[in-house]
Write an enzyme that holds these catalytic residues in place. Structure first.
Site, PDB file in Angstrom:
ATOM      1  CE  LYS A  70      -3.833  -2.296   2.317  1.00  0.00           C
ATOM      2  NZ  LYS A  70      -4.253  -2.830   3.592  1.00  0.00           N
ATOM      3  CD  GLN A 122      -3.400  -4.818   6.768  1.00  0.00           C
ATOM      4  OE1 GLN A 122      -3.051  -3.761   6.178  1.00  0.00           O
ATOM      5  NE2 GLN A 122      -3.950  -5.643   6.333  1.00  0.00           N
ATOM      6  CG  ASP A 154      -9.546  -0.167   5.541  1.00  0.00           C
ATOM      7  OD1 ASP A 154      -9.343  -0.196   4.421  1.00  0.00           O
ATOM      8  OD2 ASP A 154      -8.571  -0.364   6.594  1.00  0.00           O
TER       9      ASP A 154
END
Ligand code: NAD
Length: 305
Positions: free
Chosen positions: A53, A97, A120
Site C-alpha cells: 500500500k 491493518q 477503509d
C-alpha cells in the site's frame, strides 16, 4: 464455453492513473493526500500488505507513513495513537491493518477513527451511510468489485446476484452495493443449506469465503459472471494438478515461494462454465489497493473543500 477473464490489474491501473491526476491537482493547491498505516504485531502477511500500500502511495504521489507497534500494544495506547492521527492536518486517511493482535479490541479502534478519515470504510458511521446509500467511504474490496463490473459493462440491474460470505469487510457491503444497483441479492454463509443450488441461481456470483476452490462447476450457472474474492494458498503438487492441471508456472511458484495463490473458485472448472471470471492473482486484489488510494485522495479533497 470458455470464460472471458476480467483483468483486475488493467482496471486498477486505469483507476490509479485517475487517482494520480486528482492527486496532482491537490498538490497544485498545496495539499498532498496523506495515508497513515498502523501495523501492530508481526504478522508477515499484514506487513507485506502494508508495504505494498505504501509503495502504491509513493507511485501515485500520495504521502504515506507506516507506524509499527509491538504486539503488546494495548487498546488504550492504540486509541490514543489514532486520536493523534485524527488531529493531524497532513493525514487524510487512517488505516489500521487487520487482524490486530488478539488482546486489542479491534471494534474500539475502528470506532476511534474519525469517520472522515476512515478510508477503509469500516467505521459504523460509514457502514450506516453505505446501508442508506449516502456519501461516505465504501470498503475497498467491494468498491473494487463494482469498478470491475462497471469497466466490463456488466450491469447488475435486474440480475440475480448471489454473494457467498457475509463478512463486514467484503460480503455484507458488497451485497448492499449490488442491491443499490437494483440487483436481486441473496447472501449465503456457512449456515446456508445447499450452497451449490443457491449459487447456481446467480447471474452474478461473488465468492468471498476463504475456502480453496470450494466453488466448483455445479455452483455455476452457464455463462454467469463469477467474481473470485478469495485468497488462499496451495502448497502441494497434487493440489496444483487438481486445480490448475499441473500448470508449470504454478509448480514453479511453489518451488520458489512454497505456495501459489488460489481463490475460492475452482479455476479450471469455472473457466469452462462461466461467461466471465476473475483470475487469482490479478483479479480483485489489485483493485482493493486502487480503491484505498482513491478513498484517501477523496478524503483529502473533502478535507479542503
Ligand atoms: P471472513 O472469514 O471474515 O468471512 C468469511 C465468510 O464466508 C463468512 O461470512 C462465513 O460465514 C462464510 N463461509 C465460510 N466458510 C463457508 C462455507 N464453507 N460455506 C459458506 N459460507 C462460508 O473472510 P473475509 O475477510 O470476508 O475474506 C474472504 C476471502 O476473501 C478470504 O480468502 C480473504 O483472504 C479474501 N479477501 C480478499 C481481498 C482482496 O483484496 N482480494 C480482500 C479481503 C478479503
Amino acid at each position: 464455453m470458455v470464460a472471458q477473464m476480467l483483468d483486475g490489474a488493467l482496471v486498477a491501473s486505469k483507476l490509479n492513473a485517475e487517482t494520480a491526476e486528482r492527486c496532482r491537482a491537490l498538490i497544485a493547491r498545496g495539499v498532498r493526500p496523506g495515508l497513515a498505516a498502523v501495523l501492530a504485531g508481526d504478522n508477515p502477511a499484514s506487513r507485506s500488505y502494508v508495504a505494498s500500500k505504501a509503495k502504491t502511495c509513493a507511485r501515485l504521489g500520495l504521502h504515506s507513513e507506516i507506524i509499527e507497534l509491538p504486539a503488546e500494544t494495548t487498546t488504550a495506547e492504540l486509541v490514543a495513537l489514532v486520536a493523534t492521527l485524527n488531529a493531524r492536518a497532513d493525514i487524510h486517511g487512517i488505516l489500521v491493518q487487520m487482524p490486530l493482535p488478539a488482546p486489542i479490541d479491534a471494534q474500539a479502534i475502528i470506532r476511534a477513527i474519525d469517520p472522515e478519515k476512515d478510508v477503509d470504510g469500516f467505521h459504523p458511521v460509514n457502514v450506516g451511510r453505505l446501508a442508506l446509500k449516502q456519501d461516505g467511504f465504501v470498503p475497498c474490496t467491494p468498491a473494487g468489485v463494482m469498478a470491475l463490473l462497471d469497466h466490463y459493462d456488466l450491469p447488475a440491474r435486474g440480475r440475480r446476484a448471489v454473494v457467498l460470505g457475509r463478512s463486514a469487510i467484503v460480503g455484507l457491503p458488497l451485497s448492499l452495493l449490488l442491491l443499490h444497483r437494483d440487483a436481486t441479492v441473496t447472501v449465503c454463509h456457512s449456515r446456508t443449506p445447499d450452497l451449490a443450488a443457491a449459487a447456481r441461481s446467480a447471474d452474478i456470483l461473488i465468492a468471498a469465503i476463504g475456502r480453496t476452490a470450494l466453488v466448483t462447476e455445479d455452483f455455476i450457472q452457464p455463462g454467469a459472471v463469477v467474481i473470485d474474492v478469495g485468497i488462499n494458498r496451495v502448497t502441494t503438487g497434487e493440489e496444483v494438478e487438481a486445480c490448475f492441471g499441473g500448470d508449470p508456472a504454478r509448480l514453479a511458484d511453489i518451488e520458489k515461494k512454497g505456495y501459489t495463490l488460489i481463490g475460492d473458485v475452482h479455476p479450471r472448472q469455472a473457466a469452462e462454465r462461466a461467461g466471465y471470471l476473475t483470475p487469482v492473482p490479478g483479479g480483485v486484489g489489485p483493485l482493493t489497493i486502487a480503491m484505498l488510494m482513491r478513498n484517501t485522495t477523496l478524503a483529502a479533497e473533502r478535507a479542503c473543500r
